[in-house]
Design a protein around this motif. Structure first.
Motif, PDB file in Angstrom:
ATOM      1  N   ARG A 360       0.838  -1.206   0.000  1.00  0.00           N
ATOM      2  CA  ARG A 360       0.000   0.000   0.000  1.00  0.00           C
ATOM      3  C   ARG A 360       0.870   1.253   0.000  1.00  0.00           C
ATOM      4  NH1 ARG A 360      -4.939   2.277   1.185  1.00  0.00           N
ATOM      5  NH2 ARG A 360      -4.882   4.147   2.509  1.00  0.00           N
ATOM      6  N   MET A 364       0.846   4.153  -2.740  1.00  0.00           N
ATOM      7  CA  MET A 364       0.600   5.534  -2.357  1.00  0.00           C
ATOM      8  C   MET A 364       1.744   6.430  -2.820  1.00  0.00           C
ATOM      9  SD  MET A 364      -0.713   6.792   1.334  1.00  0.00           S
ATOM     10  CE  MET A 364      -2.049   5.602   1.163  1.00  0.00           C
ATOM     11  N   HIS A 403      -7.571  11.344  -2.890  1.00  0.00           N
ATOM     12  CA  HIS A 403      -7.170  10.460  -3.989  1.00  0.00           C
ATOM     13  C   HIS A 403      -8.425   9.999  -4.726  1.00  0.00           C
ATOM     14  CE1 HIS A 403      -5.676   6.775  -5.956  1.00  0.00           C
ATOM     15  NE2 HIS A 403      -4.492   7.359  -5.908  1.00  0.00           N
ATOM     16  N   LEU A 406      -8.713   6.170  -3.436  1.00  0.00           N
ATOM     17  CA  LEU A 406      -8.602   5.944  -1.990  1.00  0.00           C
ATOM     18  C   LEU A 406      -9.443   6.924  -1.185  1.00  0.00           C
ATOM     19  CD1 LEU A 406      -4.748   5.339  -1.754  1.00  0.00           C
ATOM     20  CD2 LEU A 406      -6.563   3.616  -1.891  1.00  0.00           C
ATOM     21  N   VAL A 409      -7.126  10.819   2.116  1.00  0.00           N
ATOM     22  CA  VAL A 409      -6.026  10.095   2.755  1.00  0.00           C
ATOM     23  C   VAL A 409      -5.497  10.960   3.900  1.00  0.00           C
ATOM     24  CG1 VAL A 409      -3.804   8.964   2.415  1.00  0.00           C
ATOM     25  CG2 VAL A 409      -5.465   9.069   0.532  1.00  0.00           C
TER      26      VAL A 409
END
Length: 621
Positions: A360, A364, A403, A406, A409
């Protein structure tokens, strides 16, 4: 007795010497007449010098001592006697050996070593702080300073002379400040800074003895945020205190094999770390972890409600494999997140094969490389208000990232990744430019409501690349027209202390450009008086952890009062962070804290909302 017989040649030599020697000449009459006057002037000068010396000693509250080294005789004055609670005749009857016996046993070896090093010429003077026994039975701290005044023909010491000052109050204040800096104020456990010191010591022992092993347990409490959100921060604080009590009860000083170096600390938020210096095997660590899981499985009583908050535990074994204290904490943290993913309320040992979190992080990092170009970043601004008037005086720019996949964040997740990959450099540069651009936009359109100062955080990577930072700051000032005096850069003490010399040089360069500097997160465990004294800060921001217990805990109030007084007396401005209710603001206002920041006044808001911002609640009168 008869004079020795002198040979003829000797007599001739004596006669020659007598002729060659200058004859004594009587001084002129005028000189003889002035001699008493000169002597009186010398006496007057000596008396004046004695008066000045005594005034100096009186001003410093110092006593004096005169030590005849061969005999051990010790002569002291009345102030010396007063410091240790004895009458002067009692102390005059004491010898140096008797005085040595009054020194605390823990301080004698150091004091003796300093004296011997001075006698050998290794130190220019004896300079010792130690504890001595007062006549009433308690210990007083004293500062002894002195040096050899006379030596015999063989260079052996004859007399030493020096001063004695009482420093008990200063030592007590130092102890309080050390305790404040190394103890978590809510749980009274050691804090992050103290834990790091002990962990670094354990790693250092391993370098000496490769067979030395220990275990590190990283605990995070499940559903803690839910307690805060549903029952409030006071309930969350109570839960943390009960967790600390259970940790104290579950861990023994001699866990596992009778060692005495074990430690438990609150690391931050609902994170706790346990260092087991005597855990030799995986089984030892697993046994302690199992006991902790059982202890934390029982419910808590919080505000007459039953609350459950189990622990997820990550474990790493400390071995002689070259990992630093920070490396071990990182690995234990990774293992803790694996425990959460495994279903919580469990313990997981660190395994280098753990890829999920790393995967992850890598994804990222890749996304961060395109976030600026894709306009995924935005800034929000949180006001800093004058606690006397309630007026917004400055704002802090805070970075947010949405994001496309996502979602939002957390900065706590992506900022560390950005720092590790050096992506924080372009991200930080974008933040600085955007914050200054926004301030200038406010200044052009609503000058009467523009905050006086824009505050922007610096990362450790930006500080490390000082030349690049200086060049970019100058570029931003030139490009936006931002007045340097309106820009404030925030740094944490921990980042400063990574390389103090470099940090100080960088700060001096920034100050020379006309910028303001603020120390952020003061009181989180790594801050110190030295940092406040030695670095050119304009503002010191007191961490939310100070403010949280301000209303309910008198000890917190005493510490924060002393902290604010210290900051203001050093000519800096104090800002309290994390203010959430009017009672906190009222107390801070009453003890002289100048500015405040927190949800009481406003959450971080988009730029377009800031100029017309109304406080969430009025300041107390």
């Amino acid at each position: 007795m008869h004079a020795p017989h002198r040979r003829k040649g000797d007599r001739r030599q004596a006669a020659t010497a007598a002729r060659a020697a200058p004859q004594a000449v009587a001084p002129p009459a005028a000189a003889r007449d002035d001699a008493p006057t000169d002597l009186q002037a010398l006496r007057d000068e000596c008396a004046l010098l004695r008066q000045r010396l005594q005034a100096t000693l009186d001003g410093t509250m110092a006593g004096t001592w005169d030590w005849h080294w061969p005999s051990g005789a010790l002569q002291v004055d009345a102030r010396f006697a007063e410091i240790v609670g004895l009458i002067l005749p009692d102390l005059q009857a004491l010898g140096a050996a008797d005085w040595h016996e009054r020194v605390h046993t823990e301080d004698r070896a150091y004091r003796d070593d300093q004296i011997q090093r001075h006698l050998r010429g290794e130190l220019s003077l004896v300079d010792v702080e130690c504890r001595v026994l007062h006549r009433e039975g308690h210990w007083v701290w004293v500062h002894e300073r002195g040096r050899v005044l006379q030596r015999d023909a063989d260079g052996q010491p004859l007399t030493l002379y020096g001063t004695l000052m009482e420093i008990t109050e200063r030592k007590e204040l130092e102890h309080q400040l050390f305790d404040a800096a190394h103890t978590d104020r809510l749980t009274r456990l050691p804090n992050r800074a103290m834990l790091l010191q002990r962990l670094e010591l354990a790693v250092a022992f391993q370098q000496v003895d490769p067979d030395e092993r220990f275990a590190l347990l990283f605990l995070d409490f499940d559903r803690f945020k839910k307690v805060n959100d549903t029952l409030g921060h006071a309930a969350g604080d109570e839960l943390l205190q009960q967790i600390a009590q259970r940790l104290r009860g579950a861990l023994r000083v001699g866990d596992v094999h009778g060692g005495n170096g074990n430690a438990v600390a609150r690391f931050g938020g609902d994170e706790f770390v346990v260092l087991l210096r005597d855990a030799r095997t995986v089984d030892d660590a697993a046994r302690v972890a199992a006991r902790l899981l059982e202890v934390f499985s029982a419910p808590y009583q919080i505000l007459d409600q039953e609350v459950h908050s189990s622990a997820s535990i990550g474990i790493v074994m400390g071995e002689a494999d070259g990992r630093s204290a920070e490396d071990l904490l990182r690995d234990a943290d990774i293992a803790m997140y694996e425990a959460k993913r495994a279903g919580r309320a469990t313990a997981v040992f660190f395994d280098p094969a753990m890829h999920q979190r790393l995967a992850r992080a890598q994804a990222m990092e890749a996304a961060l490389r395109h976030a600026i170009a894709r306009r995924e970043f935005r800034l929000v601004y949180q006001p800093i208000v004058d606690l006397q008037t309630g007026a917004t005086t400055s704002v802090e720019a805070l970075l947010r990232w949405r994001h496309p996949e996502l979602g939002s964040v957390s900065p706590s997740e992506f900022i560390p990744i950005a720092e590790e990959s050096s992506l924080i450099l372009p991200v930080g540069e974008w933040v600085l430019h955007e914050a200054c651009r926004q301030w200038m936009a406010w200044h052009r359109t609503i000058p009467e409501r523009t905050p006086a100062v824009m505050s922007v955080n610096l990362s450790r990577v930006q500080m490390h690349q000082g030349d690049r930072l200086i060049a970019h700051v100058q570029h931003v000032l030139d490009d936006t027209g931002m007045p340097p005096s309106r820009l404030q850069l925030e740094v944490t003490e921990r980042e400063v202390m990574r390389d103090p010399t470099h940090a100080r040089a960088l700060m001096d360069r920034l100050r020379a450009m006309g910028l303001r500097l603020a120390m952020d997160d003061f009181g989180t465990g790594t801050s110190s008086l030295g940092c406040l004294r030695d670095y050119p800060f304009d503002v010191v921001k007191i961490d939310k952890s100070f403010v949280d217990g301000l209303v309910a805990n008198p000890d917190v109030l005493a510490v924060i009062h002393a902290t604010v007084t210290l900051i203001e007396n050093l000519g800096m401005a104090s800002v309290a962070e994390g203010i959430e209710d009017p009672a906190q603001a009222g107390i801070l206002q009453s003890i002289g804290c100048r500015y405040g920041q927190g949800y009481l006044f406003s959450r971080p808001v988009p730029a377009q909302q800031l100029p017309g911002l109304q406080m969430a609640a009025p300041l107390p009168a």
